[in-house]
Structure formats: structure tokens, C-alpha cells
Enzyme design. Structure first.
Site, PDB file in Angstrom:
ATOM      1  N   CYS A 243       2.452  13.962  -7.117  1.00  0.00           N
ATOM      2  CA  CYS A 243       1.207  14.675  -6.837  1.00  0.00           C
ATOM      3  C   CYS A 243       1.473  16.166  -6.593  1.00  0.00           C
ATOM      4  O   CYS A 243       1.860  16.875  -7.513  1.00  0.00           O
ATOM      5  CB  CYS A 243       0.485  14.018  -5.664  1.00  0.00           C
ATOM      6  SG  CYS A 243      -1.272  14.416  -5.583  1.00  0.00           S
ATOM      7  N   HIS A 324      -0.149   8.535  -7.904  1.00  0.00           N
ATOM      8  CA  HIS A 324       0.621   7.907  -6.829  1.00  0.00           C
ATOM      9  C   HIS A 324       1.161   6.557  -7.300  1.00  0.00           C
ATOM     10  O   HIS A 324       0.438   5.561  -7.268  1.00  0.00           O
ATOM     11  CB  HIS A 324      -0.249   7.717  -5.580  1.00  0.00           C
ATOM     12  CG  HIS A 324      -0.474   8.972  -4.807  1.00  0.00           C
ATOM     13  ND1 HIS A 324       0.373   9.370  -3.788  1.00  0.00           N
ATOM     14  CD2 HIS A 324      -1.408   9.939  -4.926  1.00  0.00           C
ATOM     15  CE1 HIS A 324      -0.055  10.523  -3.297  1.00  0.00           C
ATOM     16  NE2 HIS A 324      -1.128  10.887  -3.969  1.00  0.00           N
ATOM     17  N   GLU A 326       3.059   4.580  -5.818  1.00  0.00           N
ATOM     18  CA  GLU A 326       3.067   3.618  -4.714  1.00  0.00           C
ATOM     19  C   GLU A 326       1.690   3.052  -4.429  1.00  0.00           C
ATOM     20  O   GLU A 326       1.528   2.117  -3.633  1.00  0.00           O
ATOM     21  CB  GLU A 326       3.628   4.273  -3.450  1.00  0.00           C
ATOM     22  CG  GLU A 326       2.678   5.189  -2.707  1.00  0.00           C
ATOM     23  CD  GLU A 326       2.433   6.533  -3.355  1.00  0.00           C
ATOM     24  OE1 GLU A 326       1.628   7.309  -2.819  1.00  0.00           O
ATOM     25  OE2 GLU A 326       3.053   6.830  -4.402  1.00  0.00           O
TER      26      GLU A 326
END
Length: 353
Positions: A243, A324, A326
Site C-alpha cells: 500500500c 493488502h 493479508e
């Protein structure tokens, strides 16, 4: 009963219901995520923003601390069509103003057509429209916070998984979500989380196998210390970023970034890998994007607007993602990114051959 007012930069004043009292101001943005409100509200990337949820009911499965991405709520204010009492109570405990019972569909449409805009909120039994307008005017007079990293970063080094047998990762905390460190620890990496303004000496003291620039709020050009570290260690230590981290690395390596009209915030952003032509769904939360990749190659793009979603350089040992991997909340299509990051470190077996 009207207990709150939202004043927008486009001149609108919207009546609403107060769920958490207070006065606040900031940039009004929206997320399309329909679950994961706990993760969104504790994501440091929302620092100094007013978060609008496009999904109409927020809070239908309660509030669980084990889902938090940090130790507090980061948006300055919260707007929703309907907030459950669980979420409203949580926001009151955090002193974060929140309103509901307004047409969020119209609000989101306005942001999409006119771009993210500044707003002021006044909520509570004695709130007035004039107070909301005063907050908006104060917001208009504010310059963008150039040291926003100090509000979201650790103050001193924190070690995760000190007995891990995997690579040592220096995670520069520009506002890192907790699940980034967790994803690395699950792969047995040792994670040394460092303040956003860490120095070259700080990194040297860790002697990392990988330098990882985290996500975070605001303009990537404000994170000058992080960019300086990228310039110092590129070619010597493998670099990774997520990001804001992608944007910082791109800026440091000859690229450019720019503010988007209303950003990407949600859990259903389609990303196409240019090598495999495979499309995956991703979680995103950013208001800036890389406009020129500099010395890096664009390897993934957003299907909706062709903005860069992945940058890499085999020569420089760099790999970054705008989304992202994750998730939390969102799909897990891209968790393999962390395996790719750790694979940049040459194994002892390979070094002996």
C-alpha cells in the site's frame, strides 16, 4: 430525532442521528466492505479521515477485540446508514463521533462523482448545523498533516517471534496493520517493527534480511525517512512494500505518485497479473497511487482503472503490492505474496552451492 449534522465541502448539510457525540472534521471517504468493520475501524490508514460505510448495517456480528488491526479506532468520525448498539458503544468508549440514519447511498454517489471531500460533523443532544459548518471551515483551513506517521507508528522497536528460524524482516511501521506482522510470523520470520522515522543506523542494528515498508495514512511524499532508507538499502537488502509502502518505494526509485479522485477502499477490487493473466479479488484502502513506476516494472494492474497494483524488479530485489495481501477483512487470494517476499532471501543451502 435529529441529533447530528454533517456539513460537506460541496455545500450540503445533512441531518442525521447521533450515535457517539462530539465534534470532528476530516476527509470524507467510503469503503464498500460489507464485513470486517472492526478491522476497518482499527486500520491506521484511516487516520485523520471520516469513514463512511456503504453497506447499510454495520455491527451485525458484534465487536471482537481479536479482530482489531491496532490498539484503537483511527478514523476521526464514522458515518453509516445504521450502526448497531455494540458498535456505537465501542465508538463512544473511544470518543470517536459517529452518526447514522442518513442516506449513505446518496453520500457515496456524491463522493464518486465529486471526489473525496472535506467535511465537518457535530453530534449530540445540543449539536447544531452551524457547529458542523464551523468544523468544515476549520478543516478547509488545515494543511495536510506532513508528520502523520508519528500518530500511527510505534515509538520504539518491537520484536515479534524472536526465536523464529526464518529470515529477519525489518518492518518499517508507517501505520502497519497487525496482520502484516502476523502473516510474516506465521511463516516463521523474525519481525523487527521499527518507527516510521528509523535511521540507517537503526536498520543496521537489526541486520535484516528484508526491509519491508508498511501501509499507512496520507501522502507518501510525507514519509521522507522511509524513502531515504529505500535509497540507502536498495540493491543491498531485498525490499518489499504494501500500500503506502509501494508508493514510498516507487517515489524513492525514480517514480511518481498522485492523489486519486476517491481512492480504492473495499474488499472486492479486481487485480490482473500481467504475466499469468489471472485475476484475483483484493482488499484495498488507499487514496494515492503510483503514476510512474520509475525503475520498477508494473506486474499487476487494477482491472477497473489500470492503476499499478504490483511493482517488481529482479535486478534490485524489490517486490511491492498496492493492495493488502493479508486482507483482514477480505479474500485470501493473495496471501502467497508473503511467501514470495521471504523467498527473496537466499537460503543457506543455496549459498553453499
Amino acid at each position: 430525532m435529529t441529533q447530528a449534522y454533517v456539513a460537506l465541502e460541496n455545500g450540503q448539510i445533512i441531518e442525521a442521528r447521533s450515535r457517539s457525540p462530539g465534534r470532528t472534521r476530516g476527509e470524507l471517504v467510503f469503503t464498500t466492505a460489507y464485513t470486517g468493520y472492526e478491522e476497518s475501524l482499527t486500520d491506521p490508514s484511516y487516520e485523520e479521515q471520516i469513514l463512511t460505510f456503504s453497506y447499510p448495517l454495520i455491527g451485525n456480528y458484534g465487536v471482537r477485540e481479536d479482530r482489531f488491526e491496532s490498539n484503537r479506532v483511527h478514523p476521526r468520525g464514522v458515518v453509516a446508514r445504521e450502526l448497531t448498539e455494540d458498535v456505537a458503544e465501542w465508538l463512544r468508549s473511544e470518543d470517536v463521533p459517529a452518526v447514522d440514519e442518513l442516506d449513505t447511498r446518496d453520500l457515496v454517489t456524491g463522493i464518486r462523482e465529486q471526489g473525496a471531500m472535506r467535511c465537518g460533523i457535530a453530534a449530540g443532544p445540543d449539536a447544531t448545523a452551524a457547529e458542523a459548518e464551523a468544523e468544515l471551515e476549520a478543516c478547509k483551513g488545515m494543511s495536510e498533516h506532513t508528520d502523520i506517521g508519528s500518530q500511527v507508528s510505534v515509538e520504539e522497536q518491537v520484536t515479534y517471534n524472536p526465536d523464529g528460524v526464518g529470515p529477519t524482516v525489518a518492518l518499517l511501521d508507517c501505520g502497519a496493520k497487525g496482520s502484516i506482522a502476523s502473516s510474516l510470523v506465521e511463516r516463521d520470520a523474525v519481525v523487527e517493527k521499527l518507527p516510521y522515522d528509523a535511521t540507517v543506523a537503526d536498520i543496521d542494528s537489526v541486520d535484516p534480511d528484508i526491509l519491508f515498508i508498511s501501509n499507512g495514512p496520507g501522502d507518501p511524499e510525507n514519509f521522507e525517512a522511509a524513502a531515504a532508507l529505500v535509497e540507502e538499502f536498495v540493491g543491498e537488502v531485498p525490499l518489499a512494500g504494501i500500500c503506502l509502502g509501494q508508493q514510498v518505494i516507487a517515489n524513492a526509485l525514480g517514480g511518481e505518485t498522485q492523489k486519486m479522485e476517491f481512492g480504492h477502499r473495499g474488499v472486492n477490487q479486481p487485480v490482473r497479473d500481467l504475466r499469468s493473466d489471472r485475476v484475483v479479488m483484493t482488499t484495498q484502502n488507499h487514496g494515492y497511487t503510483v503514476s510512474e513506476p520509475g525503475n520498477l516494472d508494473v506486474t499487476q494492474i487494477n482491472v477497473n482503472d489500470d492503476t499499478p497494483e504490483g511493482l517488481e524488479s529482479d535486478e534490485l530485489d524489490v517486490i511491492t503490492r498496492q493492495y493488502h495481501p493479508e486482507a483482514n477483512p477480505g479474500p485470501h487470494d493473495t496471501l502467497g505474496f508473503f511467501d514470495d517476499v521471504l523467498a527473496m532471501v537466499e537460503s543457506p543451502e543455496a549459498a553453499e552451492q
